[in-house]
Design an enzyme around this catalytic site. Structure first.
Site, short mmCIF file in Angstrom:
data_model
loop_
_atom_site.label_atom_id
_atom_site.label_comp_id
_atom_site.label_asym_id
_atom_site.label_seq_id
_atom_site.Cartn_x
_atom_site.Cartn_y
_atom_site.Cartn_z
N GLU A 146 -17.33 -18.95 83.40
CA GLU A 146 -18.66 -19.33 83.92
C GLU A 146 -19.37 -18.25 84.72
OE1 GLU A 146 -18.19 -23.05 86.00
OE2 GLU A 146 -17.47 -24.10 84.23
N GLU A 253 -12.53 -27.03 76.24
CA GLU A 253 -12.54 -28.15 77.20
C GLU A 253 -13.32 -29.34 76.64
OE1 GLU A 253 -13.81 -26.84 81.10
OE2 GLU A 253 -12.84 -24.91 80.87
C1 XIL Z 1 -12.36 -29.47 86.46
C2 XIL Z 1 -11.13 -30.36 86.56
O1 XIL Z 1 -11.04 -31.16 85.41
C3 XIL Z 1 -11.21 -31.22 87.80
O2 XIL Z 1 -9.99 -31.93 87.99
C4 XIL Z 1 -11.51 -30.37 89.03
O3 XIL Z 1 -11.69 -31.21 90.15
C5 XIL Z 1 -12.72 -29.50 88.82
O4 XIL Z 1 -12.55 -28.73 87.64
N1 XIL Z 1 -15.21 -26.29 83.69
C6 XIL Z 1 -13.96 -25.72 83.82
C7 XIL Z 1 -12.83 -26.55 84.29
O5 XIL Z 1 -13.76 -24.55 83.45
O6 XIL Z 1 -11.90 -25.81 85.02
C8 XIL Z 1 -13.30 -27.74 85.09
O7 XIL Z 1 -12.18 -28.56 85.40
C9 XIL Z 1 -14.37 -28.49 84.34
C10 XIL Z 1 -15.56 -27.63 84.07
#
Ligand code: XIL
Length: 348
Positions: A146, A253
């Site tokens: 990101e 994701e």
């Molecule tokens: C999220 C997790 O799922 C949560 O448990 C945590 O509180 C916050 O992060 N983008 C990403 C992930 O790259 O690491 C994130 O994961 C979701 C958005």
């Protein structure tokens, strides 16, 4: 069969292909996990369906490296061991991110902000220690996560890493990672990658890295989508554009929210109801089918697809972007049964 979609039992599930069987000639299908998912019914479901796991939080900078001279290996170790024991691949997430990073990283012993050299040193030490511990056990890493903002003209998010080091922190992170494990596939990972403006910025970022021969092997499309986005055209455009640079693409994701997509946290309003209507379910099934049809179409370029959480029983979207609004974004329902969307993903 379609009529019985919601009435699947374990026997029905066993009678049809699993995700890992259906995709064995395409790409590994994975899932994000926390240590609590590694025992009981969720562990069984993971072993049955998935061939790859990603730690949902355990390897992020804050959780794994809470103080300068202290690492918390326990959760990450448990996840890697589970993978090794069960013949499941492990994806690493993530070595450098502006979020879930502890304050100590940017502050020296006298409470001042660290210098550029100090921060590069800390980044190098962090990447070296984490990657050395799991060398050979993690096949791919999200190196930088990101780094691109959703809005504005700048390619680069104004994170502390950017403000203190400049854009070179990205290149350096990839170089440190490659030096430790030259076999690991290294990814730049981001969300909202189908927005035209953001796609273009990410393209510029990774193109610069490629032009400088920085060791980057792929782009991770996080895939936090919804039943309203992306279109097949938008998705194909992202895949093709990154493939043109000679990069692999992984969906890192994946989840399909039943609500219109929002990227910023906000308070819950009275109009925010947590309901999963039949219409949402149908739309979600069609959307999942379109997504996987597209991933298969780009076999060879798409080298992995990972879901973000195991089942609708609990997902990070239950608390984001709206806290306490339940979402239903995955292929397995709250009782770990495959949803209608599952059928369209495994039958082709
Ligand atoms: C999220 C997790 O799922 C949560 O448990 C945590 O509180 C916050 O992060 N983008 C990403 C992930 O790259 O690491 C994130 O994961 C979701 C958005």
């Amino acid at each position: 069969m379609a009529v019985l979609g919601l009435l699947f039992s374990w026997t029905d599930l066993l009678a049809q292909k699993t995700l890992k069987e259906a995709y064995k000639d395409y790409f590994p299908v994975g899932v994000a996990v926390a240590p609590r998912n590694l025992s009981g019914p969720e562990a069984e479901l993971i072993k049955q369906q998935f061939i790859s796991i990603t730690p949902e939080n355990a390897m992020k900078m804050g959780p794994i490296h809470p103080e300068e001279n202290r690492y918390n290996w326990q959760d990450a170790d448990a996840i890697v061991e589970f993978g090794q024991k069960n013949g499941i691949l492990v994806r690493g997430h993530t070595l450098c991110w502006h979020s879930q990073v502890p304050n100590w990283f940017f502050t020296n012993s006298s409470g001042q902000q660290v210098t550029r050299e100090e921060l590069l040193g800390r980044l190098k030490q962090h990447i070296t220690d984490v990657m050395t511990r799991y060398k050979g056990k993690i096949y791919a890493w999200d190196v930088v996560n990101e780094a691109v903002p959703d809005t504005g003209k700048s390619i680069y998010r104004q994170s502390k890493f950017y403000q203190i080091i400049g854009e070179e922190y990205i290149q350096k992170a990839f170089e440190y990672a490659h030096a430790i494990d030259p076999q690991a596939k290294l990814f730049y990972n981001d969300y909202n990658t189908e927005s035209a403006a953001k796609r273009e910025k990410i393209y510029q970022l990774v193109k610069k890295l490629k032009d400088k021969n920085v060791p980057i092997h792929g782009v991770g499309l996080q895939g936090h989508w919804s039943i309203y986005e992306p279109t097949q055209q938008e998705l194909e455009k992202s895949i093709r554009q990154f493939a043109d640079l000679g990069l692999a693409v992984q969906v890192t994701e994946l989840d399909v929210s039943v609500y219109p997509k929002e990227h910023e946290r906000r308070a819950r309003k009275d109009t925010d109801q947590s309901i999963y209507t039949d219409e949402m379910m149908q739309k979600q099934s069609a959307h999942y089918k379109m997504l996987f049809d597209t991933f298969r179409k780009y076999k060879g370029t798409v080298t992995g697809v990972t879901f973000w959480n195991v089942s609708d029983r609990s997902s990070w979207l239950d608390n984001f972007p709206v806290s306490n609004r339940k979402d239903y974004p995955l292929l397995f329902d709250q009782h770990y049964q495959p949803k209608k969307a599952f059928e369209g993903v495994v039958n082709f």
